[in-house]
Design an enzyme around this catalytic site. Structure first.
Site, PDB file in Angstrom:
ATOM      1  N   SER A 142      25.969 -15.862 -23.359  1.00  0.00           N
ATOM      2  CA  SER A 142      24.841 -15.106 -22.813  1.00  0.00           C
ATOM      3  C   SER A 142      23.824 -15.998 -22.117  1.00  0.00           C
ATOM      4  O   SER A 142      23.049 -15.528 -21.283  1.00  0.00           O
ATOM      5  CB  SER A 142      24.156 -14.294 -23.915  1.00  0.00           C
ATOM      6  OG  SER A 142      23.516 -15.148 -24.845  1.00  0.00           O
ATOM      7  N   LYS A 179      17.772 -16.775 -26.708  1.00  0.00           N
ATOM      8  CA  LYS A 179      17.437 -16.065 -25.468  1.00  0.00           C
ATOM      9  C   LYS A 179      16.169 -16.670 -24.865  1.00  0.00           C
ATOM     10  O   LYS A 179      15.449 -17.426 -25.515  1.00  0.00           O
ATOM     11  CB  LYS A 179      17.214 -14.566 -25.728  1.00  0.00           C
ATOM     12  CG  LYS A 179      18.448 -13.803 -26.184  1.00  0.00           C
ATOM     13  CD  LYS A 179      19.500 -13.681 -25.114  1.00  0.00           C
ATOM     14  CE  LYS A 179      20.663 -12.813 -25.555  1.00  0.00           C
ATOM     15  NZ  LYS A 179      21.491 -13.490 -26.589  1.00  0.00           N
TER      16      LYS A 179
END
Length: 224
Positions: A142, A179
């Protein structure tokens, strides 16, 4: 060169034991291992000697892990220079960092809980502009476009706060994720660096916490 600390004979033995363990295994000993090797009656006695060494500036103690001992390179060099002994442990830069490697994190447990530590590694502090507290093995792609790949070791500085745009280790409900952090008037978003992954919008009724911020990356440098 700093003035060398004056150690008692027993403190010197504990310091030598720490250096020997790191040199031979890549990780410092636990308090229990120090107590067993030195003939102490309990791990508390080992802790007292470690606290004394920390006060004299030759080691740093990292909370949250049983092997959280860092050698302070400049102080250890000064000790060996004063004693006329050779230093066999490579200590370029100001210190060696002994960092726990965190594997999968159980729901509800502190990220540095001992059961999450799969290994510890001794790395050069000069690799990082800001001192990390642990390594986290990255899982998934990701964050691919930020250069963070599956299997990389992310160096993380433990902190409950982050600035917009920083890459963070965040806990959302029962999951820990890496993230990019963004806070707006509407709330918090966790952004992937891969168009295949949509932004995560943190709802008001969700449990959210920042565990740390990324301060470096190690790839294909440590045997796993």
């Amino acid at each position: 060169m700093p003035t060398p600390a004056k150690l008692t004979a027993r403190q010197q033995q504990v310091l030598d034991l720490i250096q020997s363990a790191i040199r031979h295994t890549g990780a410092p000993p636990t308090r229990a291992e120090i107590a067993a090797e030195m003939g102490f009656k309990s791990a508390n006695a080992a802790e007292e000697h470690l606290q004394a060494l920390a006060r004299k500036g030759v080691i740093e103690l990292v909370s949250g892990t049983s092997r959280g001992i860092r050698l302070c390179g400049s102080a250890v060099r000064a000790l060996h220079a004063a004693q006329g002994t050779a230093l066999n442990l490579p200590l370029s830069g100001t210190s060696q960092l002994v960092l726990p490697l965190i594997g999968r994190v159980a729901a509800g447990s502190p990220i540095l809980a001992q059961e999450h530590v799969t290994q510890t590694y001794c790395v050069e502090s000069s690799l990082f502009q800001h001192k990390p507290d642990y390594l986290l093995k990255v899982r998934g792609v990701s964050m691919r476009d930020a250069g963070i790949m599956d299997g990389d070791l992310l160096a993380v500085q433990a902190t409950p706060e982050a600035r917009n745009g920083q890459i963070v280790v965040a806990r959302l409900n029962d999951e820990v994720t890496v993230k990019r952090f963004r806070r707006t008037a509407q709330g918090v978003q966790l952004l992937a660096e891969n168009p295949d992954y949509p932004p995560i919008v943190v709802a008001h009724d969700e449990t959210f916490a920042i565990e740390g911020v990324a301060v470096g990356l190690i790839r294909n440098a440590l045997p796993l």
